[in-house]
Scaffold this motif. Structure first.
Motif, PDB file in Angstrom:
ATOM      1  N   LEU A  85       3.380   9.841  10.632  1.00 54.13           N
ATOM      2  CA  LEU A  85       2.362   8.776  10.742  1.00 54.13           C
ATOM      3  C   LEU A  85       2.360   8.210  12.161  1.00 54.13           C
ATOM      4  N   ASN A  86       3.539   8.047  12.704  1.00 48.38           N
ATOM      5  CA  ASN A  86       3.620   7.428  14.037  1.00 48.38           C
ATOM      6  C   ASN A  86       3.224   8.373  15.166  1.00 48.38           C
ATOM      7  N   ASN A  87       2.890   9.629  14.803  1.00 49.64           N
ATOM      8  CA  ASN A  87       2.329  10.537  15.815  1.00 49.64           C
ATOM      9  C   ASN A  87       0.804  10.516  15.808  1.00 49.64           C
ATOM     10  N   LEU A  88       0.215   9.782  14.855  1.00 54.62           N
ATOM     11  CA  LEU A  88      -1.248   9.733  14.767  1.00 54.62           C
ATOM     12  C   LEU A  88      -1.814   8.861  15.880  1.00 54.62           C
ATOM     13  N   LYS A  89      -3.098   9.107  16.187  1.00 56.94           N
ATOM     14  CA  LYS A  89      -3.731   8.313  17.246  1.00 56.94           C
ATOM     15  C   LYS A  89      -5.060   7.746  16.760  1.00 56.94           C
TER      16      LYS A  89
ATOM     17  N   LEU B 167       0.858  -1.181   0.000  1.00 62.58           N
ATOM     18  CA  LEU B 167       0.000   0.000   0.000  1.00 62.58           C
ATOM     19  C   LEU B 167       0.894   1.230   0.000  1.00 62.58           C
ATOM     20  N   GLU B 168       0.465   2.302  -0.630  1.00 61.19           N
ATOM     21  CA  GLU B 168       1.120   3.591  -0.422  1.00 61.19           C
ATOM     22  C   GLU B 168       0.319   4.310   0.650  1.00 61.19           C
ATOM     23  N   VAL B 169       0.991   4.704   1.708  1.00 59.81           N
ATOM     24  CA  VAL B 169       0.318   5.328   2.850  1.00 59.81           C
ATOM     25  C   VAL B 169       0.762   6.783   2.923  1.00 59.81           C
ATOM     26  N   SER B 170      -0.198   7.708   2.986  1.00 56.41           N
ATOM     27  CA  SER B 170       0.184   9.123   2.945  1.00 56.41           C
ATOM     28  C   SER B 170      -0.512   9.948   4.005  1.00 56.41           C
ATOM     29  N   LEU B 171       0.154  11.070   4.270  1.00 60.87           N
ATOM     30  CA  LEU B 171      -0.385  12.040   5.211  1.00 60.87           C
ATOM     31  C   LEU B 171      -0.209  13.404   4.556  1.00 60.87           C
ATOM     32  N   LEU B 172      -1.296  14.151   4.439  1.00 64.57           N
ATOM     33  CA  LEU B 172      -1.265  15.454   3.776  1.00 64.57           C
ATOM     34  C   LEU B 172      -0.202  16.361   4.397  1.00 64.57           C
ATOM     35  N   GLY B 173       0.595  16.956   3.519  1.00 60.43           N
ATOM     36  CA  GLY B 173       1.622  17.869   4.018  1.00 60.43           C
ATOM     37  C   GLY B 173       2.936  17.191   4.353  1.00 60.43           C
ATOM     38  N   PHE B 174       2.943  15.875   4.347  1.00 64.99           N
ATOM     39  CA  PHE B 174       4.166  15.151   4.707  1.00 64.99           C
ATOM     40  C   PHE B 174       4.671  14.276   3.567  1.00 64.99           C
ATOM     41  N   GLY B 175       3.764  13.557   2.908  1.00 62.58           N
ATOM     42  CA  GLY B 175       4.184  12.711   1.798  1.00 62.58           C
ATOM     43  C   GLY B 175       3.624  11.308   1.919  1.00 62.58           C
ATOM     44  N   GLU B 176       4.272  10.402   1.178  1.00 65.95           N
ATOM     45  CA  GLU B 176       3.714   9.057   0.997  1.00 65.95           C
ATOM     46  C   GLU B 176       4.837   8.026   1.111  1.00 65.95           C
TER      47      GLU B 176
ATOM     48  N   PHE C 239      -7.597  -3.689   8.082  1.00 68.99           N
ATOM     49  CA  PHE C 239      -6.293  -4.189   7.641  1.00 68.99           C
ATOM     50  C   PHE C 239      -5.220  -3.500   8.473  1.00 68.99           C
ATOM     51  N   ASP C 240      -4.101  -4.201   8.632  1.00 64.66           N
ATOM     52  CA  ASP C 240      -3.044  -3.700   9.513  1.00 64.66           C
ATOM     53  C   ASP C 240      -1.820  -3.276   8.715  1.00 64.66           C
ATOM     54  N   ILE C 241      -1.126  -2.282   9.238  1.00 70.50           N
ATOM     55  CA  ILE C 241       0.203  -1.933   8.739  1.00 70.50           C
ATOM     56  C   ILE C 241       1.093  -1.683   9.959  1.00 70.50           C
ATOM     57  N   VAL C 242       2.385  -1.813   9.767  1.00 65.81           N
ATOM     58  CA  VAL C 242       3.325  -1.460  10.828  1.00 65.81           C
ATOM     59  C   VAL C 242       4.276  -0.414  10.254  1.00 65.81           C
ATOM     60  N   VAL C 243       4.418   0.695  10.956  1.00 59.35           N
ATOM     61  CA  VAL C 243       5.246   1.801  10.469  1.00 59.35           C
ATOM     62  C   VAL C 243       6.475   1.941  11.360  1.00 59.35           C
ATOM     63  N   ARG C 244       7.631   1.849  10.728  1.00 59.58           N
ATOM     64  CA  ARG C 244       8.885   2.073  11.461  1.00 59.58           C
ATOM     65  C   ARG C 244       9.282   3.540  11.297  1.00 59.58           C
ATOM     66  N   THR C 245       9.634   4.197  12.380  1.00 61.76           N
ATOM     67  CA  THR C 245      10.038   5.597  12.294  1.00 61.76           C
ATOM     68  C   THR C 245      11.447   5.680  11.723  1.00 61.76           C
TER      69      THR C 245
END
Ligand code: FES
Length: 282
Positions: free
Chosen positions: A90-94, A52-61, A76-82
């Motif tokens: 992304l890892n600051n989202l709640k 998947l391409e995962v994006s956050l407005l203002g930050f990128g994908e 569905f699950d994803i795991v994001v490594r900082t």
């Protein structure tokens, strides 16, 4: 190169879809585990191993593999490594926040080739995330596969992820899942195996007809494949997940190019026999 439209048959792969964060957990010190649901509550249709391409407005994908099976629920699950700006944001989202996703993209595991066979999955580090999608799939459709062995290696005990599942796999009967784990470096809490992941071959009787899936740090591939060659597993029985090389995810940027192949479109899962002679593959 295959036309991406053949492998990603959703409406428009350039159009991000909103997804809500249903649950978020700290998986390790640097990784967070998100459970997502499309904002329109539609089912995300994908194969284990796709991305998947995962994006956050203002930050990128950023490209990320699915970490859950399509056989599970409407999430569905994803795991994001900082590791950079986007992953940090992304890892600051709640829980309750939104992000956007494009996909599914690429070719996942060829389930037709895997069914009715003995399976070995060798997952190193964060490689457990995309392979978890296949692990859950096999566990949910257990009768479609023969003996199932899982090797999991982590740098140290604190780097292990998915603790509830690890506990279940440790307790499971061998007929369900034969689970072996190892860490590079122990700590006082650890009473298991210590060393490199290939040590785990000593504890098992992998047969040459086994279909093997490998996902993990690049250095691991060479050693695992050497071990498989000693056992006599042919290269066409070995599948490697090379999702680490991606950026755009749709065959445009060239970032993931391996000779005449694009990992994002032709992969990320490749049969080792098809790429072993390519200089930059592993
Ligand atoms: S990530 Fe494959 S071409 Fe851009």
């Amino acid at each position: 190169m295959k036309n991406y439209a053949e492998v990603a048959p959703q409406k428009n792969i350039f159009l991000p879809m909103e997804a809500k964060i249903i649950k978020v957990k700290q998986a390790t010190e640097t990784e967070r585990h998100f459970t997502l649901q499309l904002a329109d509550k539609g089912k995300m249709k994908f194969d284990p191993g796709q991305i998947l391409e995962v994006s956050l407005l203002g930050f990128g994908e950023i490209p990320i593999g699915f970490a859950s099976s399509p056989t599970r629920e409407n999430t569905f699950d994803i795991v994001v490594r900082t590791v950079g700006r986007v992953s940090k944001a992304l890892n600051n989202l709640k829980e309750g926040d939104s992000l956007h996703v494009r996909g599914p993209l690429g070719h996942g595991f060829d389930l037709t080739q895997l069914r009715n066979n003995n399976i070995l999955i060798v997952a190193g580090g964060i490689g457990l995330c995309p392979t978890r999608s296949l692990i859950q799939y096999i566990m949910d459709r257990r009768s479609e596969f023969k003996h199932f062995t899982l090797f999991y290696g982590a740098r140290n005990p604190s780097q292990q992820m998915f603790h509830d599942e690890l506990t279940a796999w440790r307790k499971a009967k061998k007929e369900e899942i034969e689970f072996h784990e190892i860490v590079d470096k122990s700590d006082p809490s650890w009473q298991g195996n210590v060393g490199v992941i290939t040590e785990l071959f000593k504890n098992t009787a992998i047969t040459p007809d086994t279909k093997v899936i490998i996902c993990g740090p690049p250095i691991m591939f060479r050693f695992v494949i050497a071990q498989l060659s000693k056992i006599g597993v042919p290269h066409q029985n070995i599948f490697v997940d090379l999702e680490r090389r991606m950026k755009c995810g749709v065959g445009k940027c060239g970032h993931c190019q391996i000779n005449d192949k694009y990992a994002c479109v032709d992969g990320p899962v490749f049969c080792y026999a098809d790429i072993k002679d390519m200089e930059e593959a592993l």
